[in-house]
Design a protein around this motif. Structure first.
Motif, PDB file in Angstrom:
ATOM      1  N   SER A 142       8.935  16.438  -6.082  1.00 12.60           N
ATOM      2  CA  SER A 142       9.423  15.907  -4.809  1.00 12.60           C
ATOM      3  C   SER A 142       8.247  15.340  -4.013  1.00 12.60           C
ATOM      4  O   SER A 142       7.257  16.034  -3.785  1.00 12.60           O
ATOM      5  CB  SER A 142      10.124  17.024  -4.037  1.00 12.60           C
ATOM      6  N   SER A 143       8.356  14.070  -3.619  1.00 14.85           N
ATOM      7  CA  SER A 143       7.219  13.359  -3.023  1.00 14.85           C
ATOM      8  C   SER A 143       7.664  12.515  -1.843  1.00 14.85           C
ATOM      9  O   SER A 143       8.819  12.104  -1.760  1.00 14.85           O
ATOM     10  CB  SER A 143       6.575  12.427  -4.067  1.00 14.85           C
ATOM     11  N   VAL A 144       6.718  12.248  -0.945  1.00 17.04           N
ATOM     12  CA  VAL A 144       6.940  11.307   0.147  1.00 17.04           C
ATOM     13  C   VAL A 144       5.713  10.422   0.247  1.00 17.04           C
ATOM     14  O   VAL A 144       4.590  10.910   0.327  1.00 17.04           O
ATOM     15  CB  VAL A 144       7.188  12.010   1.501  1.00 17.04           C
ATOM     16  N   ILE A 145       5.960   9.103   0.222  1.00 18.52           N
ATOM     17  CA  ILE A 145       4.869   8.156   0.418  1.00 18.52           C
ATOM     18  C   ILE A 145       5.059   7.436   1.751  1.00 18.52           C
ATOM     19  O   ILE A 145       6.175   7.281   2.231  1.00 18.52           O
ATOM     20  CB  ILE A 145       4.760   7.126  -0.735  1.00 18.52           C
ATOM     21  N   PHE A 146       3.945   7.037   2.328  1.00 18.66           N
ATOM     22  CA  PHE A 146       3.935   6.098   3.441  1.00 18.66           C
ATOM     23  C   PHE A 146       3.641   4.755   2.816  1.00 18.66           C
ATOM     24  O   PHE A 146       2.646   4.594   2.102  1.00 18.66           O
ATOM     25  CB  PHE A 146       2.863   6.488   4.468  1.00 18.66           C
ATOM     26  N   GLU A 147       4.523   3.807   3.026  1.00 18.69           N
ATOM     27  CA  GLU A 147       4.468   2.509   2.359  1.00 18.69           C
ATOM     28  C   GLU A 147       4.317   1.418   3.413  1.00 18.69           C
ATOM     29  O   GLU A 147       4.988   1.450   4.447  1.00 18.69           O
ATOM     30  CB  GLU A 147       5.771   2.342   1.583  1.00 18.69           C
ATOM     31  N   VAL A 148       3.451   0.461   3.125  1.00 18.64           N
ATOM     32  CA  VAL A 148       3.226  -0.666   4.041  1.00 18.64           C
ATOM     33  C   VAL A 148       3.175  -1.954   3.233  1.00 18.64           C
ATOM     34  O   VAL A 148       2.511  -2.015   2.191  1.00 18.64           O
ATOM     35  CB  VAL A 148       1.896  -0.513   4.814  1.00 18.64           C
ATOM     36  N   LYS A 149       3.884  -2.969   3.714  1.00 22.03           N
ATOM     37  CA  LYS A 149       3.798  -4.313   3.148  1.00 22.03           C
ATOM     38  C   LYS A 149       4.122  -5.312   4.246  1.00 22.03           C
ATOM     39  O   LYS A 149       4.707  -4.956   5.269  1.00 22.03           O
ATOM     40  CB  LYS A 149       4.686  -4.486   1.925  1.00 22.03           C
ATOM     41  N   ASP A 150       3.731  -6.567   4.017  1.00 17.65           N
ATOM     42  CA  ASP A 150       4.009  -7.613   4.994  1.00 17.65           C
ATOM     43  C   ASP A 150       5.505  -7.902   5.039  1.00 17.65           C
ATOM     44  O   ASP A 150       6.187  -7.850   4.019  1.00 17.65           O
ATOM     45  CB  ASP A 150       3.272  -8.902   4.631  1.00 17.65           C
ATOM     46  N   GLY A 151       5.986  -8.216   6.227  1.00 20.99           N
ATOM     47  CA  GLY A 151       7.370  -8.612   6.405  1.00 20.99           C
ATOM     48  C   GLY A 151       7.473 -10.112   6.532  1.00 20.99           C
ATOM     49  O   GLY A 151       6.474 -10.819   6.452  1.00 20.99           O
ATOM     50  N   PRO A 152       8.681 -10.569   6.707  1.00 16.94           N
ATOM     51  CA  PRO A 152       9.909  -9.797   6.836  1.00 16.94           C
ATOM     52  C   PRO A 152      10.356  -9.216   5.499  1.00 16.94           C
ATOM     53  O   PRO A 152       9.832  -9.589   4.441  1.00 16.94           O
ATOM     54  CB  PRO A 152      10.928 -10.825   7.335  1.00 16.94           C
ATOM     55  N   TYR A 153      11.302  -8.290   5.554  1.00 14.89           N
ATOM     56  CA  TYR A 153      11.875  -7.704   4.350  1.00 14.89           C
ATOM     57  C   TYR A 153      12.461  -8.809   3.481  1.00 14.89           C
ATOM     58  O   TYR A 153      13.177  -9.688   3.972  1.00 14.89           O
ATOM     59  CB  TYR A 153      12.973  -6.703   4.706  1.00 14.89           C
ATOM     60  N   THR A 154      12.126  -8.778   2.207  1.00 12.95           N
ATOM     61  CA  THR A 154      12.654  -9.750   1.246  1.00 12.95           C
ATOM     62  C   THR A 154      13.229  -8.975   0.070  1.00 12.95           C
ATOM     63  O   THR A 154      12.478  -8.298  -0.636  1.00 12.95           O
ATOM     64  CB  THR A 154      11.534 -10.693   0.750  1.00 12.95           C
ATOM     65  N   PRO A 155      14.535  -9.049  -0.168  1.00 14.50           N
ATOM     66  CA  PRO A 155      15.108  -8.348  -1.325  1.00 14.50           C
ATOM     67  C   PRO A 155      14.514  -8.887  -2.622  1.00 14.50           C
ATOM     68  O   PRO A 155      14.140 -10.055  -2.715  1.00 14.50           O
ATOM     69  CB  PRO A 155      16.607  -8.672  -1.247  1.00 14.50           C
ATOM     70  N   LEU A 156      14.415  -8.003  -3.613  1.00 13.38           N
ATOM     71  CA  LEU A 156      13.940  -8.431  -4.920  1.00 13.38           C
ATOM     72  C   LEU A 156      14.926  -9.399  -5.561  1.00 13.38           C
ATOM     73  O   LEU A 156      16.145  -9.199  -5.459  1.00 13.38           O
ATOM     74  CB  LEU A 156      13.730  -7.228  -5.830  1.00 13.38           C
TER      75      LEU A 156
ATOM     76  N   THR B 151       0.840  -1.188   0.000  1.00 19.22           N
ATOM     77  CA  THR B 151       0.000   0.000   0.000  1.00 19.22           C
ATOM     78  C   THR B 151       0.873   1.235   0.000  1.00 19.22           C
ATOM     79  O   THR B 151       1.828   1.314   0.777  1.00 19.22           O
ATOM     80  CB  THR B 151      -0.908   0.027   1.254  1.00 19.22           C
ATOM     81  N   TYR B 152       0.562   2.181  -0.892  1.00 19.41           N
ATOM     82  CA  TYR B 152       1.206   3.496  -0.906  1.00 19.41           C
ATOM     83  C   TYR B 152       0.162   4.539  -0.527  1.00 19.41           C
ATOM     84  O   TYR B 152      -0.931   4.559  -1.102  1.00 19.41           O
ATOM     85  CB  TYR B 152       1.693   3.882  -2.306  1.00 19.41           C
ATOM     86  N   MET B 153       0.504   5.414   0.389  1.00 24.70           N
ATOM     87  CA  MET B 153      -0.294   6.600   0.692  1.00 24.70           C
ATOM     88  C   MET B 153       0.619   7.807   0.473  1.00 24.70           C
ATOM     89  O   MET B 153       1.665   7.918   1.127  1.00 24.70           O
ATOM     90  CB  MET B 153      -0.795   6.581   2.133  1.00 24.70           C
ATOM     91  N   LEU B 154       0.241   8.688  -0.443  1.00 32.38           N
ATOM     92  CA  LEU B 154       1.069   9.838  -0.773  1.00 32.38           C
ATOM     93  C   LEU B 154       0.809  10.958   0.224  1.00 32.38           C
ATOM     94  O   LEU B 154      -0.314  11.446   0.352  1.00 32.38           O
ATOM     95  CB  LEU B 154       0.776  10.309  -2.201  1.00 32.38           C
ATOM     96  N   LEU B 155       1.864  11.354   0.936  1.00 28.92           N
ATOM     97  CA  LEU B 155       1.748  12.413   1.937  1.00 28.92           C
ATOM     98  C   LEU B 155       1.989  13.792   1.338  1.00 28.92           C
ATOM     99  O   LEU B 155       1.426  14.779   1.808  1.00 28.92           O
ATOM    100  CB  LEU B 155       2.737  12.163   3.076  1.00 28.92           C
ATOM    101  N   ARG B 156       2.865  13.857   0.325  1.00 29.48           N
ATOM    102  CA  ARG B 156       3.124  15.124  -0.370  1.00 29.48           C
ATOM    103  C   ARG B 156       3.683  14.823  -1.748  1.00 29.48           C
ATOM    104  O   ARG B 156       4.287  13.780  -1.968  1.00 29.48           O
ATOM    105  CB  ARG B 156       4.077  16.023   0.416  1.00 29.48           C
ATOM    106  N   GLY B 157       3.462  15.742  -2.668  1.00 36.18           N
ATOM    107  CA  GLY B 157       4.009  15.607  -4.009  1.00 36.18           C
ATOM    108  C   GLY B 157       3.002  15.062  -4.998  1.00 36.18           C
ATOM    109  O   GLY B 157       1.781  15.118  -4.790  1.00 36.18           O
ATOM    110  N   ARG B 158       3.523  14.504  -6.097  1.00 36.98           N
ATOM    111  CA  ARG B 158       2.689  13.946  -7.164  1.00 36.98           C
ATOM    112  C   ARG B 158       3.462  12.839  -7.855  1.00 36.98           C
ATOM    113  O   ARG B 158       4.592  13.047  -8.291  1.00 36.98           O
ATOM    114  CB  ARG B 158       2.310  15.034  -8.161  1.00 36.98           C
ATOM    115  N   ILE B 159       2.851  11.657  -7.926  1.00 35.71           N
ATOM    116  CA  ILE B 159       3.459  10.509  -8.605  1.00 35.71           C
ATOM    117  C   ILE B 159       2.397   9.774  -9.411  1.00 35.71           C
ATOM    118  O   ILE B 159       1.197   9.914  -9.154  1.00 35.71           O
ATOM    119  CB  ILE B 159       4.131   9.518  -7.621  1.00 35.71           C
ATOM    120  N   ASP B 160       2.849   9.002 -10.380  1.00 33.17           N
ATOM    121  CA  ASP B 160       2.005   8.028 -11.063  1.00 33.17           C
ATOM    122  C   ASP B 160       2.495   6.646 -10.650  1.00 33.17           C
ATOM    123  O   ASP B 160       3.708   6.415 -10.568  1.00 33.17           O
ATOM    124  CB  ASP B 160       2.129   8.136 -12.580  1.00 33.17           C
ATOM    125  N   VAL B 161       1.567   5.744 -10.402  1.00 33.47           N
ATOM    126  CA  VAL B 161       1.884   4.345 -10.130  1.00 33.47           C
ATOM    127  C   VAL B 161       1.306   3.545 -11.292  1.00 33.47           C
ATOM    128  O   VAL B 161       0.122   3.691 -11.624  1.00 33.47           O
ATOM    129  CB  VAL B 161       1.292   3.869  -8.790  1.00 33.47           C
TER     130      VAL B 161
END
Length: 128
Positions: free
Chosen positions: A108-122, A59-69
């Protein structure tokens, strides 16, 4: 911890100074945490490869800025595009588990990002 303009400004300044033009600020305590919660400051020109997370939605929640996903199919064809801009009432996007995606930063943008863990590198299999 207060998430305010001061914190967003600090993370954004680090993104601007970074070679990758982005910077994470982890809110989770360890990479093994069951929930990966972070601020991700993004600058125009940052390159995020088309990728997927086979083990979790994101999940991405954009706190400031402008992006396309953008969402893609297995042939690298764009199948959906979401403009996120809080000034226009478009705040976030839910990315399904296994969905190919990337983003384009327009300012310039900042997102709040959430995903299930644990962290897994691509892995190479998870990048188009």
């Amino acid at each position: 911890m207060l998430i305010d303009d001061k914190l967003l400004d600090e993370v954004a300044a680090k993104a601007k100074a970074s070679e990758r033009l982005r910077m994470n600020y982890n809110l989770h305590e360890t990479l093994d945490a069951k929930a990966q919660r972070l601020l991700n400051a993004l600058e125009p020109g940052t390159v995020l490869p088309i990728h997927r997370h086979p083990h979790t939605a994101e999940t991405y929640m954009l706190l400031r800025g402008r992006i396309d996903v953008m969402f893609y199919d297995d042939t690298r064809r764009e199948i959906q595009r979401f403009e996120l801009d809080p000034r226009r009432g478009n705040y976030g996007v839910q990315i399904p588990k296994g969905q190919w995606h990337t983003l384009e930063v327009h300012e310039s943008s900042v997102i709040f990002e959430v995903k299930d863990g644990p962290y897994t590198p691509l892995t190479p299999e998870d990048m188009l």
